[in-house]
Design a protein around this motif. Sequence first.
Motif, PDB file in Angstrom:
ATOM      1  N   PHE A 118      24.625 -44.863  58.639  1.00  0.00           N
ATOM      2  CA  PHE A 118      23.107 -44.464  58.381  1.00  0.00           C
ATOM      3  C   PHE A 118      22.742 -44.612  56.993  1.00  0.00           C
ATOM      4  O   PHE A 118      21.655 -45.171  56.684  1.00  0.00           O
ATOM      5  N   ALA A 119      23.599 -44.136  56.145  1.00  0.00           N
ATOM      6  CA  ALA A 119      23.275 -44.136  54.813  1.00  0.00           C
ATOM      7  C   ALA A 119      23.312 -45.679  54.187  1.00  0.00           C
ATOM      8  O   ALA A 119      22.561 -46.042  53.264  1.00  0.00           O
ATOM      9  N   TYR A 120      24.302 -46.449  55.030  1.00  0.00           N
ATOM     10  CA  TYR A 120      24.230 -47.848  54.424  1.00  0.00           C
ATOM     11  C   TYR A 120      22.944 -48.798  54.810  1.00  0.00           C
ATOM     12  O   TYR A 120      22.374 -49.371  53.877  1.00  0.00           O
ATOM     13  N   LEU A 140      20.669 -36.448  52.974  1.00  0.00           N
ATOM     14  CA  LEU A 140      21.889 -37.596  52.450  1.00  0.00           C
ATOM     15  C   LEU A 140      22.935 -36.866  51.660  1.00  0.00           C
ATOM     16  O   LEU A 140      24.223 -36.942  51.819  1.00  0.00           O
ATOM     17  N   LEU A 141      22.572 -35.751  50.722  1.00  0.00           N
ATOM     18  CA  LEU A 141      23.649 -34.955  49.982  1.00  0.00           C
ATOM     19  C   LEU A 141      24.322 -34.020  50.891  1.00  0.00           C
ATOM     20  O   LEU A 141      25.502 -33.888  50.551  1.00  0.00           O
ATOM     21  N   ASP A 146      32.457 -32.437  54.472  1.00  0.00           N
ATOM     22  CA  ASP A 146      33.355 -32.943  55.333  1.00  0.00           C
ATOM     23  C   ASP A 146      33.137 -34.636  55.657  1.00  0.00           C
ATOM     24  O   ASP A 146      33.163 -35.282  56.631  1.00  0.00           O
ATOM     25  N   SER A 147      33.307 -35.276  54.243  1.00  0.00           N
ATOM     26  CA  SER A 147      33.148 -36.660  54.514  1.00  0.00           C
ATOM     27  C   SER A 147      34.420 -37.460  54.011  1.00  0.00           C
ATOM     28  O   SER A 147      35.371 -36.897  53.580  1.00  0.00           O
ATOM     29  N   THR A 148      34.413 -38.692  54.365  1.00  0.00           N
ATOM     30  CA  THR A 148      35.503 -39.780  53.944  1.00  0.00           C
ATOM     31  C   THR A 148      35.089 -40.282  52.636  1.00  0.00           C
ATOM     32  O   THR A 148      33.891 -40.275  52.353  1.00  0.00           O
ATOM     33  N   VAL A 155      26.739 -43.337  50.787  1.00  0.00           N
ATOM     34  CA  VAL A 155      25.636 -42.050  50.633  1.00  0.00           C
ATOM     35  C   VAL A 155      25.358 -42.242  49.037  1.00  0.00           C
ATOM     36  O   VAL A 155      24.094 -42.205  48.557  1.00  0.00           O
ATOM     37  N   LEU A 156      26.304 -42.540  48.080  1.00  0.00           N
ATOM     38  CA  LEU A 156      26.013 -42.929  46.590  1.00  0.00           C
ATOM     39  C   LEU A 156      24.992 -44.133  46.700  1.00  0.00           C
ATOM     40  O   LEU A 156      24.038 -44.263  45.850  1.00  0.00           O
TER      41      LEU A 156
END
Length: 215
Positions: A118-120, A140-141, A146-148, A155-156
């Motif tokens: 989704f962020a992509y 988004l932040l 709990d991310s990879t 996200v960045l």
Amino acid sequence: MQLPVKGVIYFYMFICVALLVFNLLYICRADHVKRRQQRKSQRWEAYLDGVKKGGKPAWSRRKLFRMLRNSQELMALYAAAEGRDQAEIEAVFRQNRSLFVELAQDYGKKAPMERAFFAYVIAAFYPAVGDKQDPLLEILLRYLDDSTVYCRENVLHALYTLGNMQAVEHAFVLMSQREWYHDPRLLADGLNRFQGEREKLAGRLWSRRRDLIEC
């Protein structure tokens, strides 16, 4: 006790036939999934064509949300939008800001891989917001929890595209507090694509240098 030669041959033949059937079924299923995804992309292409012509949207907001909360439909939308005029696609996303904010909240409850995709999509098509406050930034932040590494990178990229200095600063400080290493080359390449005022962002990050880990 030795097995009869015929028994070994029949067993070997059975294994070969089973593998052949499995491979045929796998190929048929893969082709079916591919054709189904192509049909979904074609529906989204027709939808985008209709929006471009200025006609009444083919689907209601409720139906769009119900469809796009499925990652397969989101992939189909991405495939349909890829290669089109960027301004045209950004206009579609701009007209549906509240929808994508709601979708962002929904994807925030899903696995890191789906959050990452989704962020992509946001990084690819969502118009920059600059220093304006946008609820999408905060959501988004929260994806960083709990991310990879893959999820954090996407996200960045979304934050760079949105062009909000405060959000990028917040993300870097948060990642540093949790001592999450991120490849400096990826960070440098990403910052070069920042859609806001880069010199001001550089100043903000430099002022927080004591709060950032080495990478």
